[in-house]
Design a protein around this motif. Structure first.
Motif, PDB file in Angstrom:
ATOM      1  N   LEU A 216      -9.684  12.399  -4.223  1.00 29.23           N
ATOM      2  CA  LEU A 216      -8.302  12.105  -3.800  1.00 29.23           C
ATOM      3  C   LEU A 216      -8.132  10.656  -3.325  1.00 29.23           C
ATOM      4  O   LEU A 216      -7.165   9.968  -3.691  1.00 29.23           O
ATOM      5  N   LEU A 217      -9.074  10.184  -2.505  1.00 32.87           N
ATOM      6  CA  LEU A 217      -8.914   8.854  -1.909  1.00 32.87           C
ATOM      7  C   LEU A 217      -8.810   7.743  -2.965  1.00 32.87           C
ATOM      8  O   LEU A 217      -7.860   6.955  -2.927  1.00 32.87           O
ATOM      9  N   PRO A 218      -9.738   7.693  -3.953  1.00 32.76           N
ATOM     10  CA  PRO A 218      -9.602   6.622  -4.949  1.00 32.76           C
ATOM     11  C   PRO A 218      -8.336   6.749  -5.786  1.00 32.76           C
ATOM     12  O   PRO A 218      -7.718   5.735  -6.157  1.00 32.76           O
ATOM     13  N   TRP A 223      -2.850   4.420  -6.841  1.00 31.71           N
ATOM     14  CA  TRP A 223      -1.379   4.560  -6.799  1.00 31.71           C
ATOM     15  C   TRP A 223      -0.798   3.505  -5.850  1.00 31.71           C
ATOM     16  O   TRP A 223       0.190   2.851  -6.168  1.00 31.71           O
ATOM     17  N   ALA A 224      -1.435   3.343  -4.691  1.00 31.48           N
ATOM     18  CA  ALA A 224      -0.922   2.403  -3.689  1.00 31.48           C
ATOM     19  C   ALA A 224      -0.965   0.975  -4.239  1.00 31.48           C
ATOM     20  O   ALA A 224      -0.018   0.201  -4.064  1.00 31.48           O
ATOM     21  N   GLU A 225      -2.053   0.640  -4.948  1.00 32.69           N
ATOM     22  CA  GLU A 225      -2.147  -0.714  -5.516  1.00 32.69           C
ATOM     23  C   GLU A 225      -1.035  -0.952  -6.538  1.00 32.69           C
ATOM     24  O   GLU A 225      -0.484  -2.042  -6.635  1.00 32.69           O
ATOM     25  N   ALA A 226      -0.694   0.076  -7.274  1.00 34.30           N
ATOM     26  CA  ALA A 226       0.329  -0.084  -8.311  1.00 34.30           C
ATOM     27  C   ALA A 226       1.747  -0.045  -7.761  1.00 34.30           C
ATOM     28  O   ALA A 226       2.647  -0.666  -8.330  1.00 34.30           O
ATOM     29  N   HIS A 227       1.971   0.660  -6.652  1.00 34.26           N
ATOM     30  CA  HIS A 227       3.355   0.916  -6.230  1.00 34.26           C
ATOM     31  C   HIS A 227       3.760   0.299  -4.904  1.00 34.26           C
ATOM     32  O   HIS A 227       4.955   0.233  -4.603  1.00 34.26           O
ATOM     33  N   ARG A 231       1.795  -5.535   1.600  1.00 38.64           N
ATOM     34  CA  ARG A 231       2.128  -6.422   2.714  1.00 38.64           C
ATOM     35  C   ARG A 231       1.018  -6.418   3.754  1.00 38.64           C
ATOM     36  O   ARG A 231       1.013  -7.219   4.662  1.00 38.64           O
ATOM     37  N   GLY A 232       0.097  -5.455   3.620  1.00 41.50           N
ATOM     38  CA  GLY A 232      -0.992  -5.385   4.592  1.00 41.50           C
ATOM     39  C   GLY A 232      -0.501  -4.936   5.942  1.00 41.50           C
ATOM     40  O   GLY A 232      -0.606  -5.652   6.931  1.00 41.50           O
ATOM     41  N   GLY A 233       0.069  -3.771   6.001  1.00 36.05           N
ATOM     42  CA  GLY A 233       0.583  -3.241   7.266  1.00 36.05           C
ATOM     43  C   GLY A 233      -0.533  -3.017   8.262  1.00 36.05           C
ATOM     44  O   GLY A 233      -1.709  -2.926   7.894  1.00 36.05           O
ATOM     45  N   ARG A 234      -0.148  -2.922   9.522  1.00 35.76           N
ATOM     46  CA  ARG A 234      -1.138  -2.678  10.564  1.00 35.76           C
ATOM     47  C   ARG A 234      -1.729  -1.287  10.371  1.00 35.76           C
ATOM     48  O   ARG A 234      -1.015  -0.321  10.150  1.00 35.76           O
ATOM     49  N   LEU A 275      -2.680   4.027   3.027  1.00 33.96           N
ATOM     50  CA  LEU A 275      -1.295   3.701   2.656  1.00 33.96           C
ATOM     51  C   LEU A 275      -0.731   2.631   3.580  1.00 33.96           C
ATOM     52  O   LEU A 275      -0.041   1.710   3.134  1.00 33.96           O
ATOM     53  N   VAL A 276      -1.012   2.757   4.879  1.00 37.57           N
ATOM     54  CA  VAL A 276      -0.482   1.768   5.833  1.00 37.57           C
ATOM     55  C   VAL A 276      -1.110   0.403   5.546  1.00 37.57           C
ATOM     56  O   VAL A 276      -0.437  -0.634   5.560  1.00 37.57           O
ATOM     57  N   ALA A 277      -2.410   0.383   5.217  1.00 41.30           N
ATOM     58  CA  ALA A 277      -3.070  -0.881   4.890  1.00 41.30           C
ATOM     59  C   ALA A 277      -2.462  -1.512   3.636  1.00 41.30           C
ATOM     60  O   ALA A 277      -2.505  -2.731   3.462  1.00 41.30           O
TER      61      ALA A 277
END
Ligand SMILES: Cc1cc2nc3c(=O)[nH]c(=O)nc-3n(C[C@H](O)[C@H](O)[C@H](O)COP(=O)(O)OP(=O)(O)OC[C@H]3O[C@@H](n4cnc5c(N)ncnc54)[C@H](O)[C@@H]3O)c2cc1C
Length: 299
Positions: A216-218, A223-227, A231-234, A275-277
């Protein structure tokens, strides 16, 4: 006084269907299920399971008028440990008021947990006390965590325990909502049928003997990299609730993208951090620890 938002239903098992290698659909019935709430989505219910000796204490649930939540829960807590029935949280997968039936999809994870053990041995005619939404109530049933608030892109991620909720949510989504669902399951035999519109994609991820979250994690990271806008959230330091289960269901603000995560607590925490990162706003992620490795529910 108005009827409480939830009621107890003393149901009987009418159907047992193996949906996957580790998933059993249990169908239960009772005349009063005509009044069971039909919100669907990730509506959570409580199951009051029989003790080893088969007894389910009434706790006032079936009195007229029935005990309030505070009353029956207080009585349940006050029972000696060896007399207190297991109380577990599940998702109502389907509600058919006209047939007075509901379906609950149980993950069979062995016999160390009373709920999984109960399902594994369940027979037609067995009793199961279900606490869930009562459509006759004027009060809202606060048992859903899905609050997309108009988001047009959604991402759902979870393990096999979250599959009933994810599939029910996906089936409810209108055509103008696009999204992806990532569901990690024990093996290929647990891939289930999903009836969703073409704008939604369901990615089944067999774990195949690896650790929870290994598939699941990868997948969610890709998905996160594509969408997400990176911004590199806290990275949040979450406060676990007192029993260590993570839970946050933001609602209220309109949003573009909405993420919903549920499953093993440690994996859920890692997914949310990821996701936050990658820049998602914390308020746009609902995350729910559905179970915790090495801990019985409520322990
Ligand atoms: C809102 C919500 C909705 C849920 N919906 C569903 C649902 O629809 N279907 C479903 O199957 N589950 C669902 N769950 C998860 C379910 O409540 C837990 O898995 C619960 O712990 C099962 O109870 P048990 O008596 O079998 O095990 P417990 O007595 O709670 O735990 C005994 C042991 O088993 C381990 N364990 C618990 N669950 C699992 C698992 N799935 N895989 C491996 N080990 C496990 C625990 O870590 C512990 O060591 C939901 C949970 C929540 C909070």
């Amino acid at each position: 006084m108005s009827r409480p938002s939830s009621s107890a239903f003393r149901t009987r098992v009418t159907g047992l269907n193996a949906l996957g290698t580790h998933v059993l659909r249990v169908t239960v019935t009772h005349p009063d299920l005509e009044h069971f709430g039909t919100v669907g989505l990730d509506t959570r219910i409580k199951l009051l399971l029989p003790r080893a000796d088969g007894v389910v204490p009434g706790l006032g649930l079936f009195d007229d008028p029935p005990a309030t939540i505070g009353e029956w829960y207080g009585r349940w807590r006050a029972l000696p440990d060896d007399e207190r029935n297991p109380l577990r949280t599940y998702t109502v997968r389907n509600v058919r008021p006209e047939a007075r039936e509901i379906d609950i999809d149980f993950v069979l994870h062995g016999t160390s947990g009373p709920a999984s053990a109960w399902a594994q041995d369940a027979q037609i005619g067995d009793e199961l006390v279900v606490l869930g939404p009562d459509a006759r109530s004027d009060e809202p049933y606060r048992g859903t965590a899905w609050h997309p608030e108009g988001a047009r892109r959604v991402m759902l991620a979870g393990d096999e325990t979250a599959a009933p909720a994810i599939l029910a949510i996906l089936e409810s989504l209108p055509d103008d909502v696009a999204g992806d669902a990532f569901i990690e399951v024990p093996d290929c035999g647990d891939i289930l049928e999903a009836t969703v519109h073409p704008g939604l994609e369901v990615h089944w991820l067999p774990r195949a003997e690896r650790e929870c979250g290994a598939a699941l994690l990868p997948a969610v990271e890709r998905w996160a990299e594509a969408h997400l806008s990176a911004r590199g959230g806290r990275v949040a330091e979450e406060d676990p609730t007192s029993d260590g289960i993570l839970w946050e269901e933001p609602e209220g603000a309109p949003r573009e993208t909405y993420a919903w995560i549920a499953g093993e607590s440690g994996v859920v925490r890692d997914l949310r951090r990821l996701l936050v990162a990658h820049g998602i706003d914390k308020a746009d992620v609902a995350f729910m620890g559905y179970w915790r490795r090495g801990h019985a529910e409520g322990a």
